[in-house]
Design a protein around this motif. Structure first.
Motif, mmCIF file in Angstrom:
data_model
loop_
_atom_site.group_PDB
_atom_site.id
_atom_site.type_symbol
_atom_site.label_atom_id
_atom_site.label_comp_id
_atom_site.label_asym_id
_atom_site.label_seq_id
_atom_site.Cartn_x
_atom_site.Cartn_y
_atom_site.Cartn_z
ATOM 1 N N SER A 37 0.836 -1.201 0.000
ATOM 2 C CA SER A 37 0.000 0.000 0.000
ATOM 3 C C SER A 37 0.871 1.251 0.000
ATOM 4 O O SER A 37 1.944 1.276 0.579
ATOM 5 C CB SER A 37 -0.920 0.007 1.233
ATOM 6 N N PRO A 38 0.397 2.322 -0.652
ATOM 7 C CA PRO A 38 1.192 3.558 -0.693
ATOM 8 C C PRO A 38 1.264 4.219 0.677
ATOM 9 O O PRO A 38 0.386 4.020 1.512
ATOM 10 C CB PRO A 38 0.422 4.435 -1.692
ATOM 11 N N PRO A 39 2.296 5.023 0.927
ATOM 12 C CA PRO A 39 2.438 5.667 2.245
ATOM 13 C C PRO A 39 1.398 6.759 2.466
ATOM 14 O O PRO A 39 0.887 7.358 1.521
ATOM 15 C CB PRO A 39 3.850 6.270 2.186
ATOM 16 N N HIS A 41 0.307 10.487 3.891
ATOM 17 C CA HIS A 41 0.901 11.818 4.046
ATOM 18 C C HIS A 41 -0.057 12.647 4.892
ATOM 19 O O HIS A 41 -1.249 12.717 4.601
ATOM 20 C CB HIS A 41 1.113 12.484 2.688
ATOM 21 N N TYR A 90 -8.905 12.403 -1.069
ATOM 22 C CA TYR A 90 -7.611 11.754 -1.232
ATOM 23 C C TYR A 90 -7.493 10.699 -0.137
ATOM 24 O O TYR A 90 -7.680 11.005 1.037
ATOM 25 C CB TYR A 90 -6.461 12.761 -1.092
ATOM 26 N N GLN A 92 -4.662 8.860 0.599
ATOM 27 C CA GLN A 92 -3.347 8.864 1.242
ATOM 28 C C GLN A 92 -2.896 10.255 1.692
ATOM 29 O O GLN A 92 -1.803 10.411 2.204
ATOM 30 C CB GLN A 92 -2.285 8.281 0.295
ATOM 31 N N HIS A 93 -3.720 11.273 1.494
ATOM 32 C CA HIS A 93 -3.383 12.636 1.917
ATOM 33 C C HIS A 93 -4.445 13.083 2.918
ATOM 34 O O HIS A 93 -5.610 13.235 2.562
ATOM 35 C CB HIS A 93 -3.322 13.591 0.718
#
Length: 198
Positions: A37-39, A41, A90, A92-93
């Motif tokens: 999975s993406p990090p 932020h 978003y 991941q943000h």
């Protein structure tokens, strides 16, 4: 004996595909949990450095109530408008806290730095206050337009005198700022959002 061997062979043929599927599923789950999975932020609001301490210009105590906002503001995911009628999040943000809480805290720090009030308290407060500040966040999002990306925030502030519940100040403030190299989330400072006349 042949009947027993035949039954065992049939049961193996049924169990083997199930076992292979289970092993495959476990392998996929392990792969997905190991960095697939993406990090995430996280963002917060930029606040200016505190000015040198000075004596307050009044002996009044201000209480800042919890800011209100629409249901969408109770989510820490950053909202962005893909068109004038379509919004999305978003994944991941994210904000470090709910936008209503961040703007109340930003207002608290900004008013402390102005040095008008002897003391400023964030709700809940036990002792009485001379004035209460109410805030309502109307917009707090990214807007993606053909001309570029910008940030939009709008806020209503109401100052109420405690002794007679009289509204002594009301202002609605809106700002839209285009994204810069650092991204639009960096422009949100007290001078952009909060009224200078307060």
């Amino acid at each position: 004996m042949k009947a027993a061997e035949l039954a065992l062979s049939k049961s193996r043929r049924r169990i083997m595909p199930l076992a292979a599927a289970a092993v495959g599923l476990v392998a996929v789950l392990l792969w997905a949990s190991c960095g697939g999975s993406p990090p995430m932020h996280y963002y917060t609001l930029e606040t200016p450095s505190a000015p040198p301490p000075s004596d307050p210009t009044t002996n009044l105590v201000l209480g800042i109530e919890h800011f209100r906002g629409p249901e969408i503001m109770r989510d820490d995911r950053i909202v962005h408008y893909e068109s004038s009628t379509q919004l999305n999040f978003y994944q991941q943000h994210r904000w470090s806290a709910e936008p209503t809480a961040m703007l109340a805290e930003l207002c608290h720090r900004w008013l402390e730095q102005k040095g008008v009030f002897a003391e400023i308290r964030l709700a809940p407060y036990r002792d009485p206050v001379d004035y209460s500040l109410r805030g309502r966040v109307l917009d707090f999002e990214e807007v993606d337009e053909p001309t570029g990306v910008k940030g939009r925030v709008s806020l209503e502030l109401t100052l109420i005198r405690s002794r007679d519940r009289q509204v002594v100040f009301f202002e609605r403030r809106q700002a839209e700022v285009g994204a810069e190299e650092k991204g639009w989330r960096a422009w949100l400072t007290p001078s952009t959002v909060l009224p200078s006349s307060f």
